[in-house]
Each structure stands twice: as structure tokens, then as C-alpha cells.
Design an enzyme around this catalytic site. Structure first.
Site, PDB file in Angstrom:
ATOM      1  N   GLU A 172       0.804  -1.226   0.000  1.00  0.00           N
ATOM      2  CA  GLU A 172       0.000   0.000   0.000  1.00  0.00           C
ATOM      3  C   GLU A 172       0.838   1.277   0.000  1.00  0.00           C
ATOM      4  O   GLU A 172       0.797   2.069   0.953  1.00  0.00           O
ATOM      5  CB  GLU A 172      -0.974  -0.002   1.187  1.00  0.00           C
ATOM      6  CG  GLU A 172      -1.951  -1.168   1.150  1.00  0.00           C
ATOM      7  CD  GLU A 172      -3.066  -1.055   2.183  1.00  0.00           C
ATOM      8  OE1 GLU A 172      -3.044  -0.112   2.980  1.00  0.00           O
ATOM      9  OE2 GLU A 172      -3.967  -1.908   2.168  1.00  0.00           O
ATOM     10  N   GLU A 364      -5.426  -8.488   0.657  1.00  0.00           N
ATOM     11  CA  GLU A 364      -5.990  -8.168   1.969  1.00  0.00           C
ATOM     12  C   GLU A 364      -7.464  -7.864   1.819  1.00  0.00           C
ATOM     13  O   GLU A 364      -7.846  -7.068   0.956  1.00  0.00           O
ATOM     14  CB  GLU A 364      -5.365  -6.891   2.582  1.00  0.00           C
ATOM     15  CG  GLU A 364      -4.032  -7.078   3.197  1.00  0.00           C
ATOM     16  CD  GLU A 364      -3.486  -5.784   3.834  1.00  0.00           C
ATOM     17  OE1 GLU A 364      -4.282  -4.910   4.261  1.00  0.00           O
ATOM     18  OE2 GLU A 364      -2.256  -5.654   3.866  1.00  0.00           O
TER      19      GLU A 364
END
Ligand code: FCB
Length: 458
Positions: A172, A364
Site C-alpha cells: 500500500e 488483503e
């Protein structure tokens, strides 16, 4: 809808069911001298930075000490794969120079323990725990850190590439650049737009250069990027200006990273905004060769980014002028995040339309509900069960619509240190009793996920 009953029969038989964690969130250990300090240790010393008051010396959930227990839990769940990150300051305490044999041996034990249990390791090289010394030379804004990251990446690949097939470079990067350097909510806690822009550029370079370094040691492994991609939406009446702003948000969250890392190109609208707002020109010619790091795509997805018209633009997205953040729906998690299962499907479809030949993983997805043990000793986390059931169903639907989806990882295996929230937000399939020797108990959702995996295989 119930998780164990989700119909997964349309997925390919080699579909990978997994769960994930990250080093800083579970390991602990800087105070014990087992690893160097990282930027999150430093943020833990800033009063008020971590909402529950967790300081620098926390022990994570003692994963290093409880490795065998955690490996056995993964086996009990029947996971095909475990996604974890390497703590850079554990294996190279200051981020340059000497590597720590003790630190590297820990990941040997983890990887070997997984393989003995027939669980495929999936490594992330950077999940936010930058060695503190590297922040003192400017952190990710400094291109030298990209070079050091490549050296570290090569070393890790040389050490573990014989046993680990799937590698991700940076988790991320949007959060690293913007939450770390514009809002300062995340480490290193900087609030400065020019720094955030420089970091956004260097992280794309780090992906390209780092993946080349990984491949130089282990040409056969599969390298990808893990981004928190999303489907920005507007609710209520909207104007042409609002729609344009939404496109800018899409640039920040999706296009900057995907085009940068998978195509070696930057979206022109964002380059222009950055130059206008900061004077900094992000030159795509500096990205380097991206051909080493696009074997797979990791999508992290929790909820849609929802806006309404009005206001002067969203603070997190400089350059927007006419939108405001908006809540969405009644159903909220304990983080206050909305449920948008349709959004995961939409996002996966969008990614696969742009990159039809590259395998996609949900790296995720999961939710925060802070259930504790009931009188019967069990953790009846019914909302997590329902949330996962709905999102996994949406992933199955995305696959039915043609998305090249190869696997799905629940976030997270264990309750853990949830960054600026500290230990007060629980995302785990497994309950961790922070006050009682970090005792692990499988929540009802973990048992349901185990059953879903079992019935998929039967
Ligand atoms: C993601 C992070 C992960 C965890 C979840 C809830 O943004 O990658 O470490 O904090 O959110």
C-alpha cells in the site's frame, strides 16, 4: 449469509486461500534488542500519536516467541498460503551495512515451518517499518533509500528465493506516501505536500528497482505490487466539477500506482497537479524498467471511497476542489468503515480489464469488530463472518465475470497492532488476549473460514 456456506465451487481447483499479517503489527522486539528501531517505534514516542497510548516498546503479539503456535494455527485453518512481511530493521538493523544473521534466521524458521506444513509463503518486503536511520536521511523522499531498498531486496531474495515463489515489494504505497507524509497520521508523521509527492515518485521507482534486484538473485520467482485500490463513488446530486474531482481521486488511489508500476507511465493529470501545487515534476523516465515486477497484481480492498458534492475539495486529495468525504450506508465496522462488497467486485473487474493477462490476488480483505470471549469462552464474531461471506461471494462473482483471480487472503490472521489505533482495533480471525500471555483463541469466523477451505477442497 454464512461464511462456511459460500459456494466457491466455480473457482479453479488451484485457488489459493490465505491469511496475512505484517512484521510491525505482530512481531515486537526492538526493545529486546532483536531488531533495530523503525519509524513506527519513533512515532510511538510522540504523545497522542497512537490512540490507545501504545508506546515504542510494545511486543506486538509476541509472534517471534510464539512462532510454533502460530504456524500450528495456520495448519489447523488449512491455509494454502500465508502472506507476511519481513521487518527490514530485523534483518538489517540500520537499513544499510551489516545484516543480522539472527534476524534472517528467524525468517528461515518461519518459511521452513510453513513449507513443512504445506503452506506457501508470500513475502512482502516493505510493510511500513522503515529503519529509523533511513528516515534521518530523508526517508523515502531520498532516492538513496531506493538504492538501499534494492540492496536489501537482493539480499532477501538470495536468502529465501529458493523457497518462496511469491514476492511483493511494497504494501500500500498510497498509505506510505499520503498518510505518512501529508496527514502525518502514519509514520514518519510528516505533514508536507512536497515531501509526499517526492515519496510517491520514489516508491514507484523502488518497486521497479527492487523487483529487478529480487530477480537478479532469483530469476524464477513471481514479483508483484500490493496496492489498496478502490472504486471512488459520488452519492447524491453531482456536477461536472464533482465528476472531474472523482477522476482525480482515482488518479491518486489507482492510476498513479498501477500505471507507474505496471506500465512505467504516470497519469498526466496527476503529474500536472503535483507540479502546479509543489513545483515538483515527477519524471516518468526516472521510473526505470518495470518489466521485473508485474508477474501478479495484489489488491487490498476494504471499502469504497465515497464522496458527495460540496466543500472545497478533499484534503487528502490536493487538486480536488468540489467534493467532500461522505459516509456510506448504515452498516459500519468498528473502525467506522462502510460495507461495500459490490465495490470489491467492481474494483477487481476494472483491474482485470486493464491488465487482462496478469493474475490477480486479493492480498488483503477483512474487517474490524472488537468482539471478546462470551461466557461460553467462544468468540462469536458474527459480523466478521457475515462480512467475509459477502465479500468472498463478491470475489467469486468477479471470477465468474472473467477476472483472473488466483487467490484471496483474509486480513488478518491475528488481532494485532493496528497502527495509529494501537491494539484497540481487532481485525484477526484469531483472538489475542493482550493481557494474558498473548493467548490465542480461534474466533468463530476462523472456524468458518477453515470449513469453507475444507469444503472447497472436498
Ligand atoms: C491495511 C494495512 C494493514 C492493516 C489493514 C487494516 O491498510 O495494509 O496493515 O492495517 O489495513
Amino acid at each position: 449469509m454464512i461464511l462456511r456456506n459460500v459456494d466457491t465451487s466455480s473457482l479453479p481447483k488451484d485457488f489459493i486461500w490465505g491469511a496475512g499479517t505484517s512484521s510491525m503489527q505482530i512481531e515486537g522486539g526492538h526493545a529486546s534488542g532483536d531488531r533495530g528501531r523503525c519509524i513506527w517505534d519513533a512515532l510511538g514516542e510522540v504523545p497522542g500519536a497512537i490512540k490507545d497510548g501504545t508506546g515504542a516498546n510494545h511486543r506486538g503479539v509476541e509472534h517471534v516467541e510464539m512462532l510454533e503456535t502460530d504456524l500450528n494455527i495456520m495448519k489447523e485453518l488449512g491455509l494454502d498460503s500465508y502472506r507476511f512481511s519481513i521487518s527490514w530493521p530485523r534483518v538489517q538493523p540500520t537499513g544499510s551495512g551489516a545484516f543480522s544473521e539472527k534476524g534472517m534466521a528467524f525468517y528461515d524458521r518461519l518459511i521452513d515451518g510453513l513449507l513443512e506444513r504445506n503452506i506457501q509463503p508470500n513475502i512482502t518486503l516493505y510493510h511500513w517499518d522503515l529503519p529509523e536511520e533511513l528516515q534521518s536521511i530523508g526517508g523515502w523522499a531520498n532516492p538513496e533509500v531506493v538504492d538501499l531498498f534494492s540492496e536489501y531486496s537482493a539480499k532477501m531474495s538470495g536468502r529465501y528465493g529458493d523457497r518462496v515463489k511469491y514476492w511483493a515489494m511494497i504494501n500500500e504505497p498510497w498509505c506510505v506516501a499520503w498518510l505518512g507524509n501529508l496527514t502525518g497520521e502514519h509514520a514518519p508523521g510528516i505533514r508536507d505536500l512536497p515531501t509526499a509527492v517526492k515519496v510517491a515518485h520514489q516508491l514507484v521507482r523502488a518497486h521497479a528497482k527492487g523487483s529487478q534486484a529480487v530477480k537478479s538473485e532469483s530469476p524464477h520467482v513471481l514479483v508483484g505490487a500490493v496496492n489498496n485500490l478502490t472504486n471512488p463513488m459520488l452519492i447524491g446530486p453531482s456536477t461536472a466539477e464533482n465528476v472531474k474531482d472523482l477522476e482525480i481521486v482515482d488518479g491518486y488511489k489507482n492510476r498513479w500506482w498501477m500505471q507507474g508500476m505496471y506500465e512505467g507511465k504516470y497519469p498526466a493529470d496527476l503529474v500536472e497537479i503535483f507540479q502546479r501545487e509543489t513545483g515538483i515534476f515527477c519524471d516518468e523516465n526516472e521510473i526505470g524498467d518495470v518489466s521485473y515486477g508485474r508477474d501478479w497484481i495484489g489488491v487490498n480492498y476494504y471499502n469504497a471511497d465515497v464522496f458527495k458534492g460540496g466543500g472545497n475539495g478533499a484534503e487528502l486529495f490536493p487538486g480536488t476542489t468540489s467534493i467532500d468525504g461522505a459516509g456510506f450506508g448504515k452498516e459500519r465496522t468498528d473502525m467506522g468503515w462502510s460495507w461495500t462488497p459490490d465495490g470489491i467486485k467492481e474494483t477487481l473487474i476494472q483491474v482485470s480489464q486493464k491488465y487482462p493477462d496478469i493474475p490477480i490476488f486479493v492480498a488483503e480483505n477483512g474487517t474490524c469488530y472488537n468482539y471478546g470471549p462470551s461466557e461460553d469462552g467462544k468468540i462469536h464474531d458474527v459480523k466478521r463472518d457475515e462480512y467475509l461471506a459477502r465479500y468472498i461471494t463478491a470475489c467469486v462473482d468477479a471470477h465468474k465475470s472473467g477476472v483472473n483471480l488466483k487467490g484471496y487472503y483474509v486480513w488478518s490472521l491475528l488481532d494485532n497492532f493496528e497502527w495509529a489505533w494501537g491494539f484497540e482495533m481487532r481485525f484477526g480471525l484469531v483472538f489475542v488476549d493482550f493481557k494474558n500471555k498473548m493467548k490465542r483463541t480461534l474466533k468463530e469466523s476462523a472456524l468458518a473460514y477453515r470449513d469453507l477451505i475444507r469444503s472447497f477442497r472436498s
